[in-house]
Design a protein around this motif. Structure first.
Motif, PDB file in Angstrom:
ATOM      1  N   GLU A 169      -2.994   1.588   4.945  1.00 31.76           N
ATOM      2  CA  GLU A 169      -3.484   0.221   5.123  1.00 31.76           C
ATOM      3  C   GLU A 169      -4.972   0.177   5.468  1.00 31.76           C
TER       4      GLU A 169
ATOM      5  N   ASN B  54     -11.577   0.018   1.209  1.00 32.06           N
ATOM      6  CA  ASN B  54     -11.822  -0.039  -0.229  1.00 32.06           C
ATOM      7  C   ASN B  54     -11.967  -1.479  -0.725  1.00 32.06           C
TER       8      ASN B  54
ATOM      9  N   THR C 194     -10.311  -9.310   3.866  1.00 31.64           N
ATOM     10  CA  THR C 194      -9.017  -8.690   4.147  1.00 31.64           C
ATOM     11  C   THR C 194      -8.447  -9.257   5.430  1.00 31.64           C
TER      12      THR C 194
ATOM     13  N   TRP D 140      -7.274   2.471   4.940  1.00 32.15           N
ATOM     14  CA  TRP D 140      -8.011   2.995   3.794  1.00 32.15           C
ATOM     15  C   TRP D 140      -8.174   1.906   2.734  1.00 32.15           C
ATOM     16  N   VAL D 141      -7.095   1.176   2.467  1.00 33.18           N
ATOM     17  CA  VAL D 141      -7.141   0.077   1.500  1.00 33.18           C
ATOM     18  C   VAL D 141      -8.083  -1.012   1.996  1.00 33.18           C
ATOM     19  N   GLU D 142      -8.032  -1.310   3.286  1.00 34.91           N
ATOM     20  CA  GLU D 142      -8.914  -2.334   3.839  1.00 34.91           C
ATOM     21  C   GLU D 142     -10.381  -1.988   3.578  1.00 34.91           C
TER      22      GLU D 142
ATOM     23  N   THR E 263       0.809  -1.210   0.000  1.00 31.33           N
ATOM     24  CA  THR E 263       0.000   0.000   0.000  1.00 31.33           C
ATOM     25  C   THR E 263       0.843   1.262   0.000  1.00 31.33           C
TER      26      THR E 263
ATOM     27  N   THR F 263      -7.130  -0.434  -7.005  1.00 25.78           N
ATOM     28  CA  THR F 263      -7.813  -0.050  -5.767  1.00 25.78           C
ATOM     29  C   THR F 263      -7.104   1.144  -5.149  1.00 25.78           C
ATOM     30  N   ARG F 264      -7.885   2.126  -4.754  1.00 26.60           N
ATOM     31  CA  ARG F 264      -7.300   3.336  -4.157  1.00 26.60           C
ATOM     32  C   ARG F 264      -6.472   2.978  -2.925  1.00 26.60           C
ATOM     33  N   GLY F 265      -5.258   3.482  -2.894  1.00 22.43           N
ATOM     34  CA  GLY F 265      -4.354   3.239  -1.781  1.00 22.43           C
ATOM     35  C   GLY F 265      -3.372   2.105  -2.017  1.00 22.43           C
ATOM     36  N   VAL F 266      -3.599   1.285  -3.041  1.00 22.04           N
ATOM     37  CA  VAL F 266      -2.698   0.173  -3.351  1.00 22.04           C
ATOM     38  C   VAL F 266      -1.601   0.666  -4.281  1.00 22.04           C
TER      39      VAL F 266
END
Length: 138
Positions: free
Chosen positions: A19, A25, A33, A21-23, A14, A68-71
């Motif tokens: 982390e 999304n 997740t 935020w990604v979770e 990420t 994915t946003r944040g990845v």
């Protein structure tokens, strides 16, 4: 969603401090997740900073993981996305409490003299290598 033992798992790298935020999304997209955390002075922090595990059913396209946003990227093994064995996921989950927190074993005090000696040893090896000496570390 299926149980973690029935899912395929991939590891995502990420953006810094993204982390959670990604979770969110990933869950919105229907992925499972795994983001184990540890206690820190200011609350909780990821056990593996900048990494999160994404679980999905076999046969599902994972192209959207890349965007994915944040990845930053999906961890690769050669040309293919690395698959995380279910046994690894089970081991991590087995060490987590109900809140997703892993308790780490206490580490004894560090002997500062030993640490300094090790740093000096590494510096000496680097100087020898830079001078053209063959250096072999056992």
């Amino acid at each position: 969603m299926s149980s973690s033992a029935e899912l395929c798992w991939q590891l995502l790298y990420t953006k810094s401090h993204a982390e959670e935020w990604v979770e969110v999304n990933l869950r919105r997209q229907g992925y499972s997740t795994l983001l184990p955390r540890v206690r820190a002075r200011s609350g909780y922090r990821p056990l593996f900073p900048r990494y999160i595990f994404a679980g999905f059913e076999a046969g599902r396209s994972t192209r959207e993981l890349h965007s994915t946003r944040g990845v930053s990227y999906v961890v690769q093994c050669g040309e293919c996305a690395a698959r995380v064995p279910v046994s690894v996921i089970a081991e991590i989950e087995g060490r987590m409490d109900g809140a997703g927190v892993v308790t780490l074993d206490e580490v004894g005090p560090v002997d500062s003299l030993f640490v300094k000696a090790e740093r000096e040893r590494v510096r000496a090896l680097v100087r020898f290598a830079e001078a053209g000496w063959r250096v072999r570390v056992a």
